[in-house]
Design a protein around this motif. Structure first.
Motif, PDB file in Angstrom:
ATOM      1  N   LEU A 135       7.207   2.190   2.145  1.00 36.76           N
ATOM      2  CA  LEU A 135       6.038   1.842   1.346  1.00 36.76           C
ATOM      3  C   LEU A 135       6.030   2.591   0.012  1.00 36.76           C
ATOM      4  O   LEU A 135       5.600   2.043  -1.006  1.00 36.76           O
ATOM      5  CB  LEU A 135       4.770   2.132   2.141  1.00 36.76           C
ATOM      6  CG  LEU A 135       3.491   1.454   1.690  1.00 36.76           C
ATOM      7  CD1 LEU A 135       3.658  -0.065   1.655  1.00 36.76           C
ATOM      8  CD2 LEU A 135       2.349   1.829   2.621  1.00 36.76           C
ATOM      9  N   SER A 136       6.528   3.814  -0.008  1.00 35.66           N
ATOM     10  CA  SER A 136       6.585   4.564  -1.274  1.00 35.66           C
ATOM     11  C   SER A 136       7.534   3.887  -2.260  1.00 35.66           C
ATOM     12  O   SER A 136       7.292   3.902  -3.474  1.00 35.66           O
ATOM     13  CB  SER A 136       7.018   6.009  -1.022  1.00 35.66           C
ATOM     14  OG  SER A 136       8.347   6.067  -0.546  1.00 35.66           O
ATOM     15  N   PHE A 137       8.603   3.290  -1.770  1.00 35.95           N
ATOM     16  CA  PHE A 137       9.541   2.532  -2.600  1.00 35.95           C
ATOM     17  C   PHE A 137       8.840   1.338  -3.235  1.00 35.95           C
ATOM     18  O   PHE A 137       8.914   1.117  -4.446  1.00 35.95           O
ATOM     19  CB  PHE A 137      10.722   2.103  -1.724  1.00 35.95           C
ATOM     20  CG  PHE A 137      11.723   1.180  -2.359  1.00 35.95           C
ATOM     21  CD1 PHE A 137      12.126   1.330  -3.668  1.00 35.95           C
ATOM     22  CD2 PHE A 137      12.292   0.168  -1.606  1.00 35.95           C
ATOM     23  CE1 PHE A 137      13.074   0.486  -4.239  1.00 35.95           C
ATOM     24  CE2 PHE A 137      13.240  -0.689  -2.154  1.00 35.95           C
ATOM     25  CZ  PHE A 137      13.627  -0.525  -3.475  1.00 35.95           C
ATOM     26  N   ALA A 138       8.108   0.593  -2.434  1.00 35.28           N
ATOM     27  CA  ALA A 138       7.410  -0.588  -2.942  1.00 35.28           C
ATOM     28  C   ALA A 138       6.306  -0.206  -3.929  1.00 35.28           C
ATOM     29  O   ALA A 138       6.221  -0.767  -5.028  1.00 35.28           O
ATOM     30  CB  ALA A 138       6.832  -1.396  -1.782  1.00 35.28           C
ATOM     31  N   LEU A 139       5.466   0.751  -3.561  1.00 32.47           N
ATOM     32  CA  LEU A 139       4.359   1.135  -4.434  1.00 32.47           C
ATOM     33  C   LEU A 139       4.850   1.770  -5.732  1.00 32.47           C
ATOM     34  O   LEU A 139       4.324   1.479  -6.819  1.00 32.47           O
ATOM     35  CB  LEU A 139       3.410   2.089  -3.700  1.00 32.47           C
ATOM     36  CG  LEU A 139       2.661   1.497  -2.511  1.00 32.47           C
ATOM     37  CD1 LEU A 139       1.863   2.574  -1.794  1.00 32.47           C
ATOM     38  CD2 LEU A 139       1.764   0.353  -2.953  1.00 32.47           C
ATOM     39  N   GLY A 140       5.846   2.628  -5.639  1.00 33.88           N
ATOM     40  CA  GLY A 140       6.405   3.247  -6.842  1.00 33.88           C
ATOM     41  C   GLY A 140       7.049   2.231  -7.765  1.00 33.88           C
ATOM     42  O   GLY A 140       6.929   2.316  -8.997  1.00 33.88           O
ATOM     43  N   SER A 141       7.719   1.238  -7.194  1.00 37.25           N
ATOM     44  CA  SER A 141       8.343   0.184  -7.995  1.00 37.25           C
ATOM     45  C   SER A 141       7.294  -0.677  -8.699  1.00 37.25           C
ATOM     46  O   SER A 141       7.472  -1.057  -9.859  1.00 37.25           O
ATOM     47  CB  SER A 141       9.230  -0.702  -7.123  1.00 37.25           C
ATOM     48  OG  SER A 141      10.261   0.055  -6.555  1.00 37.25           O
ATOM     49  N   ILE A 142       6.219  -0.988  -8.000  1.00 39.97           N
ATOM     50  CA  ILE A 142       5.132  -1.760  -8.616  1.00 39.97           C
ATOM     51  C   ILE A 142       4.531  -0.971  -9.771  1.00 39.97           C
ATOM     52  O   ILE A 142       4.304  -1.515 -10.860  1.00 39.97           O
ATOM     53  CB  ILE A 142       4.046  -2.105  -7.574  1.00 39.97           C
ATOM     54  CG1 ILE A 142       4.583  -3.082  -6.546  1.00 39.97           C
ATOM     55  CG2 ILE A 142       2.792  -2.664  -8.253  1.00 39.97           C
ATOM     56  CD1 ILE A 142       3.708  -3.233  -5.314  1.00 39.97           C
ATOM     57  N   LEU A 143       4.291   0.304  -9.560  1.00 35.73           N
ATOM     58  CA  LEU A 143       3.701   1.135 -10.610  1.00 35.73           C
ATOM     59  C   LEU A 143       4.636   1.249 -11.814  1.00 35.73           C
ATOM     60  O   LEU A 143       4.178   1.201 -12.961  1.00 35.73           O
ATOM     61  CB  LEU A 143       3.359   2.521 -10.057  1.00 35.73           C
ATOM     62  CG  LEU A 143       2.490   3.404 -10.920  1.00 35.73           C
ATOM     63  CD1 LEU A 143       1.165   2.730 -11.268  1.00 35.73           C
ATOM     64  CD2 LEU A 143       2.235   4.733 -10.224  1.00 35.73           C
TER      65      LEU A 143
END
Length: 164
Positions: A135-143
């Motif tokens: 989830l940190s990968f997905a959220l960081g990529s979105i940000l």
């Protein structure tokens, strides 16, 4: 400063802070692991958590680093160009970056979703659902995508990139 600008800047700062918290947790876990090993305790699962925290630290902090000019960029060419050519190069680079980070974010979301949908579990000593650390990968990529898009819009409106 508009409410949208404040919200965006706070989200980048929050990402940077989360990245910093992950680094601090890595330090705490590494010290704890050293002490526990001296006491004869098994600490293998800590390695799994540290690995996930390393990835989380990197991805959460990317948008903050980008907005503050902490990414490595090639500016030697831009510095030599006249203002109109520099603006075109900045716009081109930010447009390419926006598309690239959008693809990264889409892939990260899809990757995390598939781990959730297939109930994929970590194969290390700590068997947790993989979507949780992913989830940190997905959220960081979105940000990061939002940050690059934000810069593109700033430059399209005639502003100076924040990272300059």
């Amino acid at each position: 400063m508009t409410a949208m600008r404040r919200a965006l800047d706070r989200s980048y700062d929050l990402g940077g802070a989360l990245g910093g918290v992950c680094v601090a947790l890595i330090a705490v876990l590494m010290v704890a692991q050293s002490v526990l090993r001296e006491l004869g305790q098994r600490t293998g699962a800590i390695n799994d958590v540290v690995a996930w925290l390393c990835a989380a630290a990197a991805f959460f902090a990317m948008a903050h680093a980008f907005k503050h000019g902490d990414f490595v960029r090639v500016t030697l060419v831009l510095e030599k160009l006249a203002a109109p050519a520099r603006r075109r190069m900045e716009l081109s680079s930010l447009a390419i970056g926006t598309v690239s980070t959008a693809y990264l974010a889409w892939s990260a979301i899809q990757f995390t979703y598939e781990s959730w949908a297939f109930n994929d579990v970590a194969q290390g000593l700590l068997a947790i659902p993989l979507w949780i650390p992913q989830l940190s990968f997905a959220l960081g990529s979105i940000l990061l995508w939002v940050a690059v898009l934000d810069e593109l819009i700033i430059v399209l409106r005639g502003g100076v990139p924040t990272f300059v």
